[in-house]
Write an enzyme that holds these catalytic residues in place. Sequence first.
Site, short mmCIF file in Angstrom:
data_model
loop_
_atom_site.label_atom_id
_atom_site.label_comp_id
_atom_site.label_asym_id
_atom_site.label_seq_id
_atom_site.Cartn_x
_atom_site.Cartn_y
_atom_site.Cartn_z
N LYS A 19 40.71 47.48 29.27
CA LYS A 19 41.31 48.12 30.43
C LYS A 19 42.83 48.17 30.30
O LYS A 19 43.45 49.21 30.53
CB LYS A 19 40.89 47.36 31.69
CG LYS A 19 41.45 47.89 33.00
CD LYS A 19 40.55 47.54 34.17
CE LYS A 19 40.74 46.14 34.69
NZ LYS A 19 42.03 45.91 35.36
N SER A 20 43.43 47.06 29.90
CA SER A 20 44.90 47.01 29.80
C SER A 20 45.41 48.03 28.78
O SER A 20 46.39 48.74 29.03
CB SER A 20 45.35 45.61 29.37
OG SER A 20 45.05 44.68 30.36
N GLY A 91 45.92 47.19 40.25
CA GLY A 91 47.21 46.50 40.26
C GLY A 91 48.08 46.93 39.09
O GLY A 91 49.30 47.09 39.23
N ARG A 119 48.18 43.09 48.07
CA ARG A 119 48.69 42.37 46.90
C ARG A 119 50.22 42.42 46.85
O ARG A 119 50.83 43.43 47.18
CB ARG A 119 48.05 42.94 45.63
CG ARG A 119 46.54 42.72 45.67
CD ARG A 119 45.86 43.23 44.45
NE ARG A 119 46.22 42.46 43.27
CZ ARG A 119 45.78 42.74 42.04
NH1 ARG A 119 44.99 43.76 41.85
NH2 ARG A 119 46.13 41.99 41.03
N SER A 163 53.26 37.08 34.37
CA SER A 163 52.47 38.26 34.75
C SER A 163 52.83 39.42 33.85
O SER A 163 53.99 39.84 33.78
CB SER A 163 52.75 38.63 36.22
OG SER A 163 52.44 39.99 36.44
N GLN A 165 51.82 42.43 34.27
CA GLN A 165 52.10 43.61 35.10
C GLN A 165 53.57 43.62 35.48
O GLN A 165 54.23 44.66 35.43
CB GLN A 165 51.21 43.62 36.33
CG GLN A 165 49.74 43.82 35.98
CD GLN A 165 48.82 43.78 37.18
OE1 GLN A 165 49.26 43.52 38.30
NE2 GLN A 165 47.55 44.02 36.95
N ASP A 310 41.88 36.45 33.91
CA ASP A 310 40.80 37.25 34.49
C ASP A 310 39.43 36.64 34.23
O ASP A 310 38.43 37.08 34.82
CB ASP A 310 40.83 38.67 33.92
CG ASP A 310 42.05 39.45 34.43
OD1 ASP A 310 42.63 39.05 35.44
OD2 ASP A 310 42.40 40.47 33.80
N LYS A 337 44.62 38.24 43.25
CA LYS A 337 43.95 39.24 42.41
C LYS A 337 43.21 40.23 43.32
O LYS A 337 43.49 40.29 44.51
CB LYS A 337 43.00 38.55 41.42
CG LYS A 337 43.74 37.71 40.38
CD LYS A 337 44.53 38.60 39.45
CE LYS A 337 45.37 37.81 38.47
NZ LYS A 337 46.27 38.65 37.71
N ARG A 341 40.29 34.94 44.49
CA ARG A 341 39.18 34.52 43.61
C ARG A 341 38.87 33.02 43.71
O ARG A 341 37.78 32.60 43.31
CB ARG A 341 39.45 34.94 42.16
CG ARG A 341 39.32 36.45 41.99
CD ARG A 341 39.56 36.94 40.59
NE ARG A 341 39.30 38.38 40.51
CZ ARG A 341 39.72 39.16 39.52
NH1 ARG A 341 40.41 38.66 38.52
NH2 ARG A 341 39.43 40.45 39.53
#
Length: 423
Positions: A19-20, A91, A119, A163, A165, A310, A337, A341
Amino acid sequence: MIINKVKGLRGEINVASDKSISHRGVIIGAISKGTTLVENFLMGEDCLSTISCFEKMGVEIIIKGNSVTIEGNGLHGLKASNEVLYTGNSGTTTRLLCGLLAPQNFNSTIDGDASIRKRPMNRVIKPLSEMGAHIEGKNAGYAPIHIKGSKLNGIEYTMPVASAQLKSSIILAGLYAFGQTKIKEPISSRNHTEIMLNGFGGNIRSDDNAVIVNPVEELYGNRISVPGDISSAAFFLVGGLIVPNSEIVIKNVGLNKTRTGIIDVLKSMGGSITIENINNEIEPSADIIVKSSELKGIEVSGDLIPRLIDEIPIIAVAAAFAKGTTVIKNAEELKVKESNRIEAMENELKKANVDIIGTDDGFIINGGKNVLGANFETYNDHRIAMSMTILALAADGESKIQNPDCIKISYPEFFDTLRRISL
Ligand code: S3P
């Protein structure tokens, strides 16, 4: 979705594409000159959100089978969208777009679903504002986010959280800034942005715990083949370990060192996991073979956490079937997240008769008790839904998985693959 115990998981599979890397292929392809071909692209909802945002900004993107062709507009070729850029549940799309759009010569509004609106976006708003961005979120830091495109300056920034992101958002802004940008991370996070940018003509250097972004005149389109996502493989790794009589060969899984914490942890728990056919590209990949194993509890903390962030929900499932205590610490990021979670896994594992205590930064799980099927909520979170499905395959009695459709965010073929290898 009703799930019952299975008699084994056996066969050879490919898992969903990373996905990334898929997100970054579109983002970086869109701002490069010429054509980018992303083969084996993840057709999950999150990555489709990224495609749709770039189409709104005037980028031609063609999907054919599992390949995506991006006719890049060059570093300065994005156009203002006359609609809100809707990022859905993603995100990565939301935060990376903040960094990319802050330095453009047009204005943008970014918004997502109910989960995205909860978020924290302040983590990107703060450094981007220090660079000179005009970026504002609702209630001091939540989507929808309004950006007034402006000229940015390079900064030196120490990130408060590990992070990728956040790091990637600052890197993308740094591409357009006047001068160099230096980003320090408390612990290294995934480095797919740095790797891909350099493959497209960027000039990003990485020291031990700092990333240095040197602006370039232009990036150039390239060809990428996306490996399987280790975060998706993780569900089959744990399934293969906890379901007796299992042996699964998972083909072509991405093994970037910033992502392989799950393999280290499952091996330390006593899992039989072997790696074959290693392909040593800049983004390495290999086949992974997993066999049913007796697991034991361990501690998971510190530098390992960003390398498996994750995978913590599915590690909690492995811990439920392991003998002894598993302690997960320093993982407070789990609270922000797609769902909280820590809370989600504590609630759902308790329903399955697991001895679990949620803490402020993780869990304590005393494993080895009889795990029972139950009616599981998924909190609209793909990774909670897949984790509870895997638990259900090894639990006594029937389970129900509520709203299993959320799995399409990252792994549309999950149930098909699972059915094919279930005995
Ligand atoms: C991602 C980074 C991680 C991860 C997410 C994907 C990325 O988030 O949890 O699923 O592609 O950069 P953080 O950057 O918030 O740790």
